[in-house]
Design a protein around this motif. Structure first.
Motif, mmCIF file in Angstrom:
data_model
loop_
_atom_site.group_PDB
_atom_site.id
_atom_site.type_symbol
_atom_site.label_atom_id
_atom_site.label_comp_id
_atom_site.label_asym_id
_atom_site.label_seq_id
_atom_site.Cartn_x
_atom_site.Cartn_y
_atom_site.Cartn_z
ATOM 1 N N CYS A 180 -9.861 -11.331 1.406
ATOM 2 C CA CYS A 180 -10.652 -10.617 2.411
ATOM 3 C C CYS A 180 -11.002 -11.559 3.566
ATOM 4 O O CYS A 180 -10.917 -11.182 4.738
ATOM 5 C CB CYS A 180 -11.919 -10.041 1.786
ATOM 6 N N GLU A 199 -11.446 -5.182 8.058
ATOM 7 C CA GLU A 199 -10.681 -3.949 8.287
ATOM 8 C C GLU A 199 -9.275 -4.046 7.696
ATOM 9 O O GLU A 199 -8.788 -3.108 7.075
ATOM 10 C CB GLU A 199 -10.621 -3.642 9.781
ATOM 11 N N ALA A 200 -8.629 -5.166 7.902
ATOM 12 C CA ALA A 200 -7.275 -5.351 7.366
ATOM 13 C C ALA A 200 -7.299 -5.361 5.843
ATOM 14 O O ALA A 200 -6.391 -4.830 5.191
ATOM 15 C CB ALA A 200 -6.662 -6.645 7.894
ATOM 16 N N ALA A 229 -9.510 -3.767 3.929
ATOM 17 C CA ALA A 229 -9.723 -2.375 3.513
ATOM 18 C C ALA A 229 -8.407 -1.595 3.589
ATOM 19 O O ALA A 229 -8.099 -0.802 2.691
ATOM 20 C CB ALA A 229 -10.790 -1.717 4.376
ATOM 21 N N GLU A 230 -7.630 -1.839 4.610
ATOM 22 C CA GLU A 230 -6.329 -1.175 4.751
ATOM 23 C C GLU A 230 -5.366 -1.639 3.651
ATOM 24 O O GLU A 230 -4.628 -0.840 3.086
ATOM 25 C CB GLU A 230 -5.743 -1.468 6.141
ATOM 26 N N PHE A 231 -5.400 -2.938 3.355
ATOM 27 C CA PHE A 231 -4.569 -3.487 2.272
ATOM 28 C C PHE A 231 -4.897 -2.791 0.957
ATOM 29 O O PHE A 231 -4.001 -2.387 0.209
ATOM 30 C CB PHE A 231 -4.801 -4.998 2.158
ATOM 31 N N LYS A 236 -6.250 0.105 0.475
ATOM 32 C CA LYS A 236 -5.844 1.515 0.545
ATOM 33 C C LYS A 236 -4.333 1.669 0.307
ATOM 34 O O LYS A 236 -3.893 2.559 -0.401
ATOM 35 C CB LYS A 236 -6.228 2.069 1.920
ATOM 36 N N GLU A 237 -3.556 0.782 0.900
ATOM 37 C CA GLU A 237 -2.094 0.849 0.780
ATOM 38 C C GLU A 237 -1.598 0.440 -0.604
ATOM 39 O O GLU A 237 -0.625 0.999 -1.106
ATOM 40 C CB GLU A 237 -1.440 -0.070 1.814
ATOM 41 N N LYS A 238 -2.241 -0.548 -1.217
ATOM 42 C CA LYS A 238 -1.729 -1.143 -2.454
ATOM 43 C C LYS A 238 -2.330 -0.580 -3.735
ATOM 44 O O LYS A 238 -1.874 -0.938 -4.821
ATOM 45 C CB LYS A 238 -1.950 -2.668 -2.441
ATOM 46 N N GLU A 239 -3.344 0.289 -3.626
ATOM 47 C CA GLU A 239 -3.977 0.780 -4.847
ATOM 48 C C GLU A 239 -3.008 1.629 -5.669
ATOM 49 O O GLU A 239 -2.181 2.348 -5.134
ATOM 50 C CB GLU A 239 -5.248 1.571 -4.540
#
Length: 154
Positions: free
Chosen positions: A25, A31-32, A34-36, A38-41
């Motif tokens: 983090c 922000e990046a 949080a996006e990571f 979201k994409e990798k979950e």
């Protein structure tokens, strides 16, 4: 599995080698990061399936053990619709007939139900014994149960 039993939607995120959530983090920024996430979950059970199935190689015995282990986790899901959806997904991932997975899952659920029933009966026996109530199989009628309950309460 404990989280699944509590009806939580468990997700997993794998981090790059040598990174933990805090360091990654800090590296990416809020922000990046949080996006990571979201994409990798990934769904926990599908993640567990992919990890365990990779370890089995081409060994059918290891694969069956892995599938049984995954089904143990699925059996922790209380919601039958979620369990059914997960079973359908697992059939695809594990390359196993869905009917077979449903059958094995039903066996696991019956076993858990039987264990729960046995635990309840054992607990009733312990409580009634501590209260001095002699509880026999033939005394399990409504009237006798009410008398036993009154003895316990008094």
């Amino acid at each position: 599995d404990l989280l699944l039993q509590e009806d939580l939607n468990v997700r997993v995120v794998s981090f790059p080698e040598g990174e933990d959530p805090d360091s990654y983090c800090a590296k990416l920024g809020g922000e990046a990061f949080a996006e990571f996430l979201k994409e990798k979950e990934e769904n926990f059970i599908l993640f567990k399936a992919s990890v365990l199935l990779k370890e089995t190689g081409n060994d059918p015995i290891k694969k069956s053990e892995a599938v049984r282990d995954i089904l143990e986790s699925v059996s922790c899901i209380a919601d039958s619709l979620k369990r059914s959806a997960m079973t359908s997904e697992l059939a695809k991932v594990c390359e196993v007939d869905e009917a077979l997975l449903v059958s094995e899952l039903a066996k696991l659920l019956r076993g858990k139900l039987l264990k729960t029933e046995q635990d309840v009966i054992r607990e009733i026996k312990e409580v009634t014994a501590a209260a001095g109530v002699d509880l026999h199989r033939e005394t399990l009628g409504d009237e006798n149960q009410e008398r036993a309950l009154m003895k316990i309460l008094v």
